[in-house]
Write a protein that holds these residues in place. Structure first.
Motif, PDB file in Angstrom:
ATOM      1  N   UNK A  50       0.805  -1.215   0.000  1.00  0.00           N
ATOM      2  CA  UNK A  50       0.000   0.000   0.000  1.00  0.00           C
ATOM      3  C   UNK A  50       0.832   1.256   0.000  1.00  0.00           C
ATOM      4  N   UNK A  51       1.958   1.209   0.678  1.00  0.00           N
ATOM      5  CA  UNK A  51       2.793   2.403   0.767  1.00  0.00           C
ATOM      6  C   UNK A  51       3.394   2.795  -0.577  1.00  0.00           C
ATOM      7  N   UNK A  52       3.642   1.816  -1.446  1.00  0.00           N
ATOM      8  CA  UNK A  52       4.164   2.132  -2.772  1.00  0.00           C
ATOM      9  C   UNK A  52       3.169   2.967  -3.575  1.00  0.00           C
ATOM     10  N   UNK A  53       1.873   2.800  -3.302  1.00  0.00           N
ATOM     11  CA  UNK A  53       0.840   3.561  -4.003  1.00  0.00           C
ATOM     12  C   UNK A  53       0.519   4.865  -3.286  1.00  0.00           C
ATOM     13  N   UNK A  54       0.459   4.818  -1.973  1.00  0.00           N
ATOM     14  CA  UNK A  54       0.030   5.979  -1.199  1.00  0.00           C
ATOM     15  C   UNK A  54       1.052   7.112  -1.267  1.00  0.00           C
ATOM     16  N   UNK A  55       2.335   6.784  -1.214  1.00  0.00           N
ATOM     17  CA  UNK A  55       3.361   7.817  -1.199  1.00  0.00           C
ATOM     18  C   UNK A  55       3.313   8.720  -2.422  1.00  0.00           C
ATOM     19  N   UNK A  56       3.422   8.176  -3.643  1.00  0.00           N
ATOM     20  CA  UNK A  56       3.336   9.035  -4.835  1.00  0.00           C
ATOM     21  C   UNK A  56       1.997   9.771  -4.936  1.00  0.00           C
ATOM     22  N   UNK A  57       0.891   9.103  -4.548  1.00  0.00           N
ATOM     23  CA  UNK A  57      -0.415   9.758  -4.596  1.00  0.00           C
ATOM     24  C   UNK A  57      -0.432  10.979  -3.689  1.00  0.00           C
ATOM     25  N   UNK A  58       0.164  10.859  -2.512  1.00  0.00           N
ATOM     26  CA  UNK A  58       0.161  11.983  -1.569  1.00  0.00           C
ATOM     27  C   UNK A  58       1.047  13.122  -2.051  1.00  0.00           C
ATOM     28  N   UNK A  59       2.121  12.818  -2.788  1.00  0.00           N
ATOM     29  CA  UNK A  59       2.941  13.884  -3.357  1.00  0.00           C
ATOM     30  C   UNK A  59       2.165  14.689  -4.387  1.00  0.00           C
ATOM     31  N   UNK A  60       1.113  14.096  -4.969  1.00  0.00           N
ATOM     32  CA  UNK A  60       0.321  14.770  -6.001  1.00  0.00           C
ATOM     33  C   UNK A  60      -0.891  15.492  -5.430  1.00  0.00           C
ATOM     34  N   UNK A  61      -1.584  14.894  -4.460  1.00  0.00           N
ATOM     35  CA  UNK A  61      -2.857  15.462  -3.982  1.00  0.00           C
ATOM     36  C   UNK A  61      -2.794  15.957  -2.550  1.00  0.00           C
ATOM     37  N   UNK A  62      -1.666  15.791  -1.885  1.00  0.00           N
ATOM     38  CA  UNK A  62      -1.558  16.188  -0.488  1.00  0.00           C
ATOM     39  C   UNK A  62      -1.679  14.997   0.446  1.00  0.00           C
ATOM     40  N   UNK A  63      -1.533  15.252   1.720  1.00  0.00           N
ATOM     41  CA  UNK A  63      -1.468  14.166   2.714  1.00  0.00           C
ATOM     42  C   UNK A  63      -2.837  13.790   3.295  1.00  0.00           C
ATOM     43  N   UNK A  64      -3.728  14.756   3.453  1.00  0.00           N
ATOM     44  CA  UNK A  64      -4.977  14.514   4.198  1.00  0.00           C
ATOM     45  C   UNK A  64      -5.871  13.466   3.548  1.00  0.00           C
ATOM     46  N   UNK A  65      -6.171  13.648   2.265  1.00  0.00           N
ATOM     47  CA  UNK A  65      -7.146  12.772   1.603  1.00  0.00           C
ATOM     48  C   UNK A  65      -6.702  11.315   1.607  1.00  0.00           C
ATOM     49  N   UNK A  66      -5.448  10.981   1.211  1.00  0.00           N
ATOM     50  CA  UNK A  66      -5.036   9.571   1.262  1.00  0.00           C
ATOM     51  C   UNK A  66      -5.053   8.988   2.679  1.00  0.00           C
ATOM     52  N   UNK A  67      -4.700   9.806   3.672  1.00  0.00           N
ATOM     53  CA  UNK A  67      -4.705   9.321   5.054  1.00  0.00           C
ATOM     54  C   UNK A  67      -6.108   8.922   5.494  1.00  0.00           C
ATOM     55  N   UNK A  68      -7.066   9.798   5.272  1.00  0.00           N
ATOM     56  CA  UNK A  68      -8.436   9.529   5.723  1.00  0.00           C
ATOM     57  C   UNK A  68      -9.060   8.387   4.927  1.00  0.00           C
ATOM     58  N   UNK A  69      -8.856   8.380   3.597  1.00  0.00           N
ATOM     59  CA  UNK A  69      -9.416   7.309   2.770  1.00  0.00           C
ATOM     60  C   UNK A  69      -8.833   5.951   3.142  1.00  0.00           C
ATOM     61  N   UNK A  70      -7.529   5.903   3.345  1.00  0.00           N
ATOM     62  CA  UNK A  70      -6.887   4.637   3.723  1.00  0.00           C
ATOM     63  C   UNK A  70      -7.421   4.106   5.042  1.00  0.00           C
ATOM     64  N   UNK A  71      -7.639   5.000   5.995  1.00  0.00           N
ATOM     65  CA  UNK A  71      -8.151   4.573   7.298  1.00  0.00           C
ATOM     66  C   UNK A  71      -9.560   4.000   7.167  1.00  0.00           C
ATOM     67  N   UNK A  72     -10.375   4.562   6.300  1.00  0.00           N
ATOM     68  CA  UNK A  72     -11.730   4.037   6.089  1.00  0.00           C
ATOM     69  C   UNK A  72     -11.690   2.670   5.399  1.00  0.00           C
ATOM     70  N   UNK A  73     -10.742   2.467   4.493  1.00  0.00           N
ATOM     71  CA  UNK A  73     -10.562   1.130   3.896  1.00  0.00           C
ATOM     72  C   UNK A  73     -10.211   0.118   4.984  1.00  0.00           C
ATOM     73  N   UNK A  74      -9.383   0.529   5.919  1.00  0.00           N
ATOM     74  CA  UNK A  74      -9.031  -0.345   7.042  1.00  0.00           C
ATOM     75  C   UNK A  74     -10.276  -0.744   7.828  1.00  0.00           C
ATOM     76  N   UNK A  75     -11.191   0.191   8.024  1.00  0.00           N
ATOM     77  CA  UNK A  75     -12.422  -0.103   8.772  1.00  0.00           C
ATOM     78  C   UNK A  75     -13.239  -1.167   8.043  1.00  0.00           C
ATOM     79  N   UNK A  76     -13.397  -1.019   6.736  1.00  0.00           N
ATOM     80  CA  UNK A  76     -14.156  -1.996   5.955  1.00  0.00           C
ATOM     81  C   UNK A  76     -13.514  -3.385   6.043  1.00  0.00           C
TER      82      UNK A  76
END
Length: 399
Positions: A50-76
């Protein structure tokens, strides 16, 4: 820091809270101990990928959105684990759970690097590594408490609720630390080139391998500890949780000491010294296990020493590795996290292959820490990353 600490704890808690129940899970799902251990490795693998995908995504869109979305995936995924009828489905859900938790694991480091460098970064990383290091060893204690009033599936209900609370916490309290002016467009070819550039940096590669091997030693303890202390030494679930809690004391001491050491020493100096002492402690652990000397505490005392010195290695290897890559901190942190958890996922099952006993655990821990020291001294050579002025010398690192 409270927000980042909660996010970075989610992965280790997801890996370890159900460890006291591993023997009972194997019985209920009619499978072997080695097979049920793969559900541990599945989460670690998900964290790494997951980190291989999240890191580049966060460099493009910022840190907040990937953090919150990833945590909700964890809940599911936690809900899927709660109702998994077979070990195969449980393992798949655990991989997804790791994928979701990977956002907090990698982006907490990127947020620190967005704001700080050098000793300040190492000091703050010590606080986060305190959480990352203590969470795996406190999690079984928390899991034991949960198991006093529910079965193993209840642990995943607790994890789901915890993830939901953390997502809300991040939504309310986590500011965006990557301004639009510093964001990198999400182009996969460019991302691959960025990864390629990082992988040509010999010192960076060496340091992330060192971090991975140090983490593998910790995961060997996590994966094998429940069988070593409950099956081999006869502790019950609550006693096992207390043993893991006692181990947390040494990681806490190391990370707190590291913050003080940063006032007098460079991160690479502490890293080199800690790797040497960790290797020596691992050798003692191996000898005690091989000769069956000292019983329970003959294993526990050198084990605590290994965890203490690993607690000094874990914050300083990332701090040195990320220092020269501020413009691609998310991508660099994702590669670092992927290697850390990937190596842990690959190596920790060896404890089961070697018999789920103290000797097998000591072999994996000693081997991982020793190899980490060799890579640090022969490949990473972090002292070459610091010029006379104390600033990072990337040109030296590239050679």
């Amino acid at each position: 820091m409270l927000t980042l600490g909660a996010l970075i704890a989610l992965g280790p808690l997801s890996i370890d809270m159900y460890l006291p129940a591993l023997p009972s899970i194997a019985k209920e799902l009619l499978t072997t101990e080695s097979t049920v251990q793969l559900t541990v490795s599945g989460t670690v693998l998900g964290l790494g990928l997951g980190q291989l995908l999240v890191g580049p995504l966060s460099d493009a869109v910022g840190r907040r959105v990937p953090l919150i979305a990833g945590t909700l995936i964890h809940v599911i995924a936690s809900v899927l684990c709660l109702f998994a009828p077979t070990v195969e489905l449980l393992a798949i859900a655990r991989v997804v759970q790791g994928l979701g938790a990977s956002a907090g694991a990698v982006l907490a480091l990127a947020v620190v690097r967005d704001l700080y460098t050098d000793r300040a970064a190492a000091t703050l990383l010590s606080r986060l590594i305190l959480v990352m290091g203590v969470s795996p060893v406190l999690a079984p204690t928390l899991g034991s408490a949960v198991l006093q009033w529910t079965e193993w599936r209840g642990v995943f209900a607790v994890l789901g609720a915890l993830g939901l609370a953390i997502a809300l916490f991040a939504l309310l309290w986590l500011p965006e630390t990557l301004p639009r002016s510093r964001r990198q467009p999400l182009r996969w070819r460019a991302t691959v080139r960025t990864y390629g550039g990082l992988l040509t940096d010999r010192s960076f590669v060496g340091l992330i391998v060192v971090a991975g091997l140090a983490m593998a030693g910790l995961f060997a303890f996590v994966a094998g500890g429940s069988f070593v202390f409950q099956v081999q030494f006869g502790l019950d679930q609550q006693q096992f949780g207390l043993m893991f809690g006692a181990s947390a004391v040494w990681l806490i001491a190391a990370t707190q000491l590291n913050a003080r050491l940063m006032r007098r020493y460079e991160p690479y100096q502490v890293l080199v010294a800690a790797s040497m002492f960790a290797t020596a402690s691992g050798a003692v652990l191996f000898v005690m296990a091989a000769t069956a000397t000292g019983g329970l505490f003959g294993i526990a005392v050198p084990l605590w020493a290994v965890l203490f010195f690993a607690g000094l290695m874990l914050p300083n290897a990332p701090a040195v590795a990320l220092n020269a890559h501020g413009e691609t901190a998310g991508t660099a942190a994702s590669l670092l996290g992927a290697v850390q958890f990937g190596v842990g996922a690959a190596i920790s099952p060896m404890v089961g292959v070697l018999g789920n006993n103290a000797l097998g655990m000591s072999i994996v821990m000693f081997g991982g820490i020793t190899l980490a020291m060799v890579v640090l001294l022969l490949v990473a050579r972090p002292w070459q990353l610091t010029a006379v002025s104390g600033e990072p010398a990337l040109a030296m690192a590239m050679h």
